[in-house]
Scaffold this motif. Sequence first.
Motif, mmCIF file in Angstrom:
data_model
loop_
_atom_site.group_PDB
_atom_site.id
_atom_site.type_symbol
_atom_site.label_atom_id
_atom_site.label_comp_id
_atom_site.label_asym_id
_atom_site.label_seq_id
_atom_site.Cartn_x
_atom_site.Cartn_y
_atom_site.Cartn_z
ATOM 1 N N THR A 101 0.487 -0.945 -0.143
ATOM 2 C CA THR A 101 -0.013 -0.254 -0.198
ATOM 3 C C THR A 101 0.978 1.492 -0.134
ATOM 4 N N GLU A 103 3.700 3.761 -1.777
ATOM 5 C CA GLU A 103 3.922 3.947 -3.032
ATOM 6 C C GLU A 103 5.352 3.874 -2.684
ATOM 7 N N ARG A 171 -12.172 -2.844 -5.232
ATOM 8 C CA ARG A 171 -11.340 -1.655 -4.772
ATOM 9 C C ARG A 171 -9.904 -0.872 -5.040
ATOM 10 N N LYS A 173 -10.584 1.481 -7.106
ATOM 11 C CA LYS A 173 -10.362 2.631 -6.448
ATOM 12 C C LYS A 173 -9.218 3.549 -5.879
ATOM 13 N N ASN A 174 -8.885 2.175 -5.348
ATOM 14 C CA ASN A 174 -8.190 2.307 -4.544
ATOM 15 C C ASN A 174 -6.354 1.979 -4.817
ATOM 16 N N LEU A 175 -6.381 1.360 -5.899
ATOM 17 C CA LEU A 175 -4.944 1.985 -6.548
ATOM 18 C C LEU A 175 -4.290 3.200 -6.894
ATOM 19 N N LYS A 176 -2.810 3.379 -6.558
ATOM 20 C CA LYS A 176 -2.215 4.657 -6.836
ATOM 21 C C LYS A 176 -1.009 4.048 -7.657
ATOM 22 N N GLN A 179 2.537 2.379 -6.841
ATOM 23 C CA GLN A 179 2.380 1.179 -5.675
ATOM 24 C C GLN A 179 3.026 -0.374 -6.441
#
Length: 198
Positions: A101, A103, A171, A173-176, A179
């Motif tokens: 989680t 980056e 889920r 939408k929570n990724l960046k 990461q």
Amino acid sequence: MNPTRSLARAVAFASLVSAASFAAHAAHAAQLPIASEALESHVTTEVTAIDLANRQVTVKGPHDKDVIFQLTEQAKALPNLKVGDQIDIKVTRAVAYVLNTREGGAPKASVESGTIRATAANPNPGGEAFRQVKVTSQIKKIDLAAHEVTLLPPEGKLQVVKVEDPELQARMKNLKVDQTVEAIYTEVLSVETSRPAQ
């Protein structure tokens, strides 16, 4: 399950395993398991011939056709093996995907392996061997509409992964970007021998 394929897989896997010690990695607080799956192959057979000088063991294959195992010097209990002994072989393959989680972090790969052999308390030939490959890929693009994530693996060629699971899609939408996702591949080979009662 095709017994020949199971035996071939067991032999192929055994040839990959080294006697390196295994260092367990503690679960990291910033890591989130996102998926996993496992597959097991199992075959039971019988020793039909042993060539100690050449370190070869012949076992009964499908339709009574012989299958020859070429063993390495790591098979210390080979002299204890006898014709007629039963051999039980299990190969378990598992893959787990973990999202870091935080980056940052570069793509990388690592391999760990180890063996557990027969002991004084259980001198029958056999034991367990395992091999774990950890591949870290970096997220480079997230397409929520198409449910796709573009990853940069260690070999440097971008891969687009389609997320099929509706729960995982939610889920996304929570990724960046930047990461990392770890794919942890684990194979375990278990060999047990037993001798029929005389």
